[in-house]
Design a protein around this motif. Sequence first.
Motif, PDB file in Angstrom:
ATOM      1  N   PRO A 216    -105.738 -25.302  25.815  1.00 39.64           N
ATOM      2  CA  PRO A 216    -106.063 -26.244  26.886  1.00 39.64           C
ATOM      3  C   PRO A 216    -104.862 -27.085  27.304  1.00 39.64           C
ATOM      4  CG  PRO A 216    -107.841 -26.179  25.289  1.00 39.64           C
ATOM      5  CD  PRO A 216    -106.719 -25.359  24.717  1.00 39.64           C
ATOM      6  N   GLU A 217    -104.071 -27.548  26.323  1.00 36.72           N
ATOM      7  CA  GLU A 217    -102.902 -28.369  26.638  1.00 36.72           C
ATOM      8  C   GLU A 217    -101.880 -27.580  27.463  1.00 36.72           C
ATOM      9  OE1 GLU A 217    -104.991 -29.838  23.099  1.00 36.72           O
ATOM     10  OE2 GLU A 217    -104.130 -27.883  23.591  1.00 36.72           O
ATOM     11  N   GLU A 218    -101.717 -26.283  27.132  1.00 35.18           N
ATOM     12  CA  GLU A 218    -100.755 -25.452  27.856  1.00 35.18           C
ATOM     13  C   GLU A 218    -101.212 -25.161  29.279  1.00 35.18           C
ATOM     14  OE1 GLU A 218     -98.568 -22.912  24.330  1.00 35.18           O
ATOM     15  OE2 GLU A 218    -100.549 -22.261  25.009  1.00 35.18           O
ATOM     16  N   ILE A 219    -102.523 -25.021  29.485  1.00 37.60           N
ATOM     17  CA  ILE A 219    -103.042 -24.844  30.848  1.00 37.60           C
ATOM     18  C   ILE A 219    -102.623 -26.039  31.711  1.00 37.60           C
ATOM     19  CG2 ILE A 219    -105.125 -24.728  32.274  1.00 37.60           C
ATOM     20  CD1 ILE A 219    -106.512 -23.390  29.840  1.00 37.60           C
ATOM     21  N   GLY A 220    -102.809 -27.238  31.164  1.00 42.40           N
ATOM     22  CA  GLY A 220    -102.409 -28.448  31.884  1.00 42.40           C
ATOM     23  C   GLY A 220    -100.916 -28.484  32.158  1.00 42.40           C
ATOM     24  N   LYS A 221    -100.119 -28.110  31.152  1.00 37.88           N
ATOM     25  CA  LYS A 221     -98.662 -28.123  31.314  1.00 37.88           C
ATOM     26  C   LYS A 221     -98.219 -27.191  32.439  1.00 37.88           C
ATOM     27  CE  LYS A 221     -97.022 -29.343  26.648  1.00 37.88           C
ATOM     28  NZ  LYS A 221     -96.249 -28.837  25.477  1.00 37.88           N
ATOM     29  N   VAL A 222     -98.785 -25.967  32.451  1.00 41.28           N
ATOM     30  CA  VAL A 222     -98.388 -24.981  33.456  1.00 41.28           C
ATOM     31  C   VAL A 222     -98.711 -25.480  34.863  1.00 41.28           C
ATOM     32  CG1 VAL A 222     -98.870 -22.688  34.389  1.00 41.28           C
ATOM     33  CG2 VAL A 222     -98.549 -22.979  31.931  1.00 41.28           C
ATOM     34  N   LEU A 223     -99.938 -25.914  35.081  1.00 43.84           N
ATOM     35  CA  LEU A 223    -100.335 -26.286  36.443  1.00 43.84           C
ATOM     36  C   LEU A 223     -99.737 -27.614  36.885  1.00 43.84           C
ATOM     37  CD1 LEU A 223    -103.963 -24.883  36.453  1.00 43.84           C
ATOM     38  CD2 LEU A 223    -101.974 -24.025  37.678  1.00 43.84           C
ATOM     39  N   ARG A 224     -99.508 -28.529  35.961  1.00 40.78           N
ATOM     40  CA  ARG A 224     -98.787 -29.751  36.353  1.00 40.78           C
ATOM     41  C   ARG A 224     -97.365 -29.408  36.772  1.00 40.78           C
ATOM     42  NH1 ARG A 224    -101.578 -31.997  31.958  1.00 40.78           N
ATOM     43  NH2 ARG A 224     -99.761 -31.794  30.580  1.00 40.78           N
ATOM     44  N   ALA A 225     -96.742 -28.488  36.020  1.00 39.82           N
ATOM     45  CA  ALA A 225     -95.383 -28.068  36.372  1.00 39.82           C
ATOM     46  C   ALA A 225     -95.361 -27.381  37.738  1.00 39.82           C
ATOM     47  CB  ALA A 225     -94.834 -27.122  35.303  1.00 39.82           C
ATOM     48  N   MET A 331     -91.011 -25.987  32.033  1.00 45.83           N
ATOM     49  CA  MET A 331     -92.204 -26.306  31.244  1.00 45.83           C
ATOM     50  C   MET A 331     -92.032 -25.764  29.836  1.00 45.83           C
ATOM     51  SD  MET A 331     -94.918 -23.577  32.853  1.00 45.83           S
ATOM     52  CE  MET A 331     -94.591 -21.807  32.805  1.00 45.83           C
ATOM     53  N   ASP A 332     -92.604 -26.445  28.891  1.00 50.13           N
ATOM     54  CA  ASP A 332     -92.499 -26.068  27.484  1.00 50.13           C
ATOM     55  C   ASP A 332     -93.684 -25.192  27.095  1.00 50.13           C
ATOM     56  OD1 ASP A 332     -91.768 -25.918  24.833  1.00 50.13           O
ATOM     57  OD2 ASP A 332     -92.733 -27.817  24.301  1.00 50.13           O
ATOM     58  N   VAL A 333     -93.762 -23.999  27.714  1.00 56.36           N
ATOM     59  CA  VAL A 333     -94.834 -23.045  27.413  1.00 56.36           C
ATOM     60  C   VAL A 333     -94.173 -21.688  27.230  1.00 56.36           C
ATOM     61  CG1 VAL A 333     -96.950 -21.949  28.226  1.00 56.36           C
ATOM     62  CG2 VAL A 333     -96.512 -24.351  28.776  1.00 56.36           C
ATOM     63  N   GLN A 334     -94.252 -21.159  26.028  1.00 59.99           N
ATOM     64  CA  GLN A 334     -93.520 -19.940  25.690  1.00 59.99           C
ATOM     65  C   GLN A 334     -94.355 -18.679  25.852  1.00 59.99           C
ATOM     66  OE1 GLN A 334     -92.162 -20.568  21.684  1.00 59.99           O
ATOM     67  NE2 GLN A 334     -90.753 -22.218  22.238  1.00 59.99           N
ATOM     68  N   HIS A 335     -93.639 -17.558  26.114  1.00 62.56           N
ATOM     69  CA  HIS A 335     -94.227 -16.214  26.125  1.00 62.56           C
ATOM     70  C   HIS A 335     -95.423 -16.110  27.080  1.00 62.56           C
ATOM     71  CE1 HIS A 335     -91.713 -15.739  22.636  1.00 62.56           C
ATOM     72  NE2 HIS A 335     -92.409 -16.621  21.956  1.00 62.56           N
ATOM     73  N   PHE A 336     -95.310 -16.717  28.261  1.00 61.10           N
ATOM     74  CA  PHE A 336     -96.429 -16.723  29.199  1.00 61.10           C
ATOM     75  C   PHE A 336     -96.106 -15.908  30.438  1.00 61.10           C
ATOM     76  CE2 PHE A 336     -97.961 -18.906  33.132  1.00 61.10           C
ATOM     77  CZ  PHE A 336     -99.268 -18.459  33.074  1.00 61.10           C
ATOM     78  N   VAL A 337     -97.037 -15.043  30.838  1.00 59.28           N
ATOM     79  CA  VAL A 337     -96.951 -14.337  32.116  1.00 59.28           C
ATOM     80  C   VAL A 337     -98.268 -14.549  32.851  1.00 59.28           C
ATOM     81  CG1 VAL A 337     -95.334 -12.599  31.255  1.00 59.28           C
ATOM     82  CG2 VAL A 337     -97.793 -12.163  31.121  1.00 59.28           C
ATOM     83  N   LEU A 338     -98.257 -14.283  34.169  1.00 59.36           N
ATOM     84  CA  LEU A 338     -99.409 -14.636  35.004  1.00 59.36           C
ATOM     85  C   LEU A 338    -100.705 -13.933  34.589  1.00 59.36           C
ATOM     86  CD1 LEU A 338     -97.804 -14.849  38.562  1.00 59.36           C
ATOM     87  CD2 LEU A 338     -98.506 -16.710  37.048  1.00 59.36           C
ATOM     88  N   HIS A 339    -100.593 -12.706  34.102  1.00 59.53           N
ATOM     89  CA  HIS A 339    -101.813 -11.980  33.733  1.00 59.53           C
ATOM     90  C   HIS A 339    -102.543 -12.678  32.577  1.00 59.53           C
ATOM     91  CE1 HIS A 339    -104.421  -8.480  33.912  1.00 59.53           C
ATOM     92  NE2 HIS A 339    -104.405  -8.419  32.593  1.00 59.53           N
ATOM     93  N   ASP A 340    -101.838 -13.532  31.836  1.00 63.30           N
ATOM     94  CA  ASP A 340    -102.462 -14.241  30.716  1.00 63.30           C
ATOM     95  C   ASP A 340    -103.535 -15.218  31.175  1.00 63.30           C
ATOM     96  OD1 ASP A 340    -100.731 -12.892  29.022  1.00 63.30           O
ATOM     97  OD2 ASP A 340     -99.231 -14.482  29.055  1.00 63.30           O
ATOM     98  N   PHE A 341    -103.538 -15.585  32.463  1.00 62.75           N
ATOM     99  CA  PHE A 341    -104.578 -16.476  32.975  1.00 62.75           C
ATOM    100  C   PHE A 341    -105.959 -15.854  32.764  1.00 62.75           C
ATOM    101  CE2 PHE A 341    -101.750 -18.877  36.198  1.00 62.75           C
ATOM    102  CZ  PHE A 341    -101.737 -20.010  35.416  1.00 62.75           C
ATOM    103  N   ARG A 342    -106.090 -14.544  32.974  1.00 63.07           N
ATOM    104  CA  ARG A 342    -107.385 -13.877  32.836  1.00 63.07           C
ATOM    105  C   ARG A 342    -107.866 -13.893  31.387  1.00 63.07           C
ATOM    106  NH1 ARG A 342    -109.307 -10.100  36.416  1.00 63.07           N
ATOM    107  NH2 ARG A 342    -109.339  -8.376  34.922  1.00 63.07           N
TER     108      ARG A 342
END
Length: 413
Positions: A216-225, A331-342
């Motif tokens: 949940p915290e990383e979701i916020g970080k990504v979209l705030r960024a 943003m401080d979110v590692q190993h993330f790509v867009l498909h991970d949203f699903r």
Amino acid sequence: MPTITKPLTPTTIGNLKPKTNRYPKSDGGCTGLFIEVMPSGSKIWRYRYTLNGERQSPVTIGSYPSITIEAARERGRKYAAMVAQGISPVTDAKKDRGAALALDTVKAFGVHWFETQIADKSEDYSKTTLRTLEKDIYPMIGNKPIGDVTSGDVLAICDKIKGRGSPQAALLARNVIKRLYDYAIDRQVVVTINPAKMLVARFIATQSSRERVLSPEEIGKVLRAVYLSDMVRPNKLALHLLCITMVRKSELRNAEWSEFDFEAGIWRIPAERMKKEKEHWVYLSTQAVGLFKELKALATSEVYVFPARHGREDKPICKTTLNQAIKILDMDVQHFVLHDFRRTASTHLHEMGMSSDAIEKALAHKIGGIKGIYNRALYAEERKKLLQLWADFVDAQIENGRTSIIGNFSRTE
């Protein structure tokens, strides 16, 4: 002549078999007392009552056979006496359960937690949780007093699971323990510290992009960024929509205005653009409708929702546009790509207890067997509910830790 309810016996209770949905069986030995049979096969004693002329939610007494028939009736009579005096038995029922559980082991409390909080959730979610408890958690810490478990114990469980080559199962075990202890703390059962919460998920298992689930915290970080970046507004809205609609990137970037019915809140993606070559309906949350309407106001194409900004030809944005936009974010979110949203949406919605089939339908995944034969409207109401729930959840994560004004995407009635 009124029907006479017979008192329950061990044989009667033993013959109560689980069904698809939980169901009650009244006890003729104590008015208001009934046993509820869960889809998992667990049986829970509850007491129903009316106070001040209004039917109240039943109070939970405990599980059978841990709570015997006579013990359940004794509790039922105690609560009946309180109701007769105009007193709600809820507080006493919580104390009774707490007293019974205060010095119990992890397994004893885990059984109680599963039966009262998890067993009536979706079938896949409850089965996965129970399997994790019985296969990985109980064998290692089941006999320990619930207040004695440390973060080291949880890490040992995770390391053992990783040792058999199952890093995602290790993360799942950590999350199950975390939820169990959250409940124990909320119920003030001995513990005040959650031993699983002290372990950061990414330190338990290194996730590949195909396994990545944002916290949940990383979701916020990504979209705030996203919203604080200098990328163009349509790309910001595209990334937000990619998160809350649960569609694939290709389905979003090729979206055409003719596919939308904002009044009905439906986006109909034609079969030729779907991976499974079958038309897919996305039930839009109020947030998604608002974002698409803003895009409509910014539109430079009568056909495409996300038109390319350069060139004379009317065509959608390049397939790498959104990938590049997310790569340059600070943003401080590692190993993330867009498909991970699903995958992220699916994981958190399962944890919220939403229907697994409805989630799979929302993701446009194929459901095997007889369930897969039904038409596109199957689970429509559940899909509307879960997509709105997910958009609200994402909103809450954006708000958490926000220090700058980035827009108002809250749900509006």
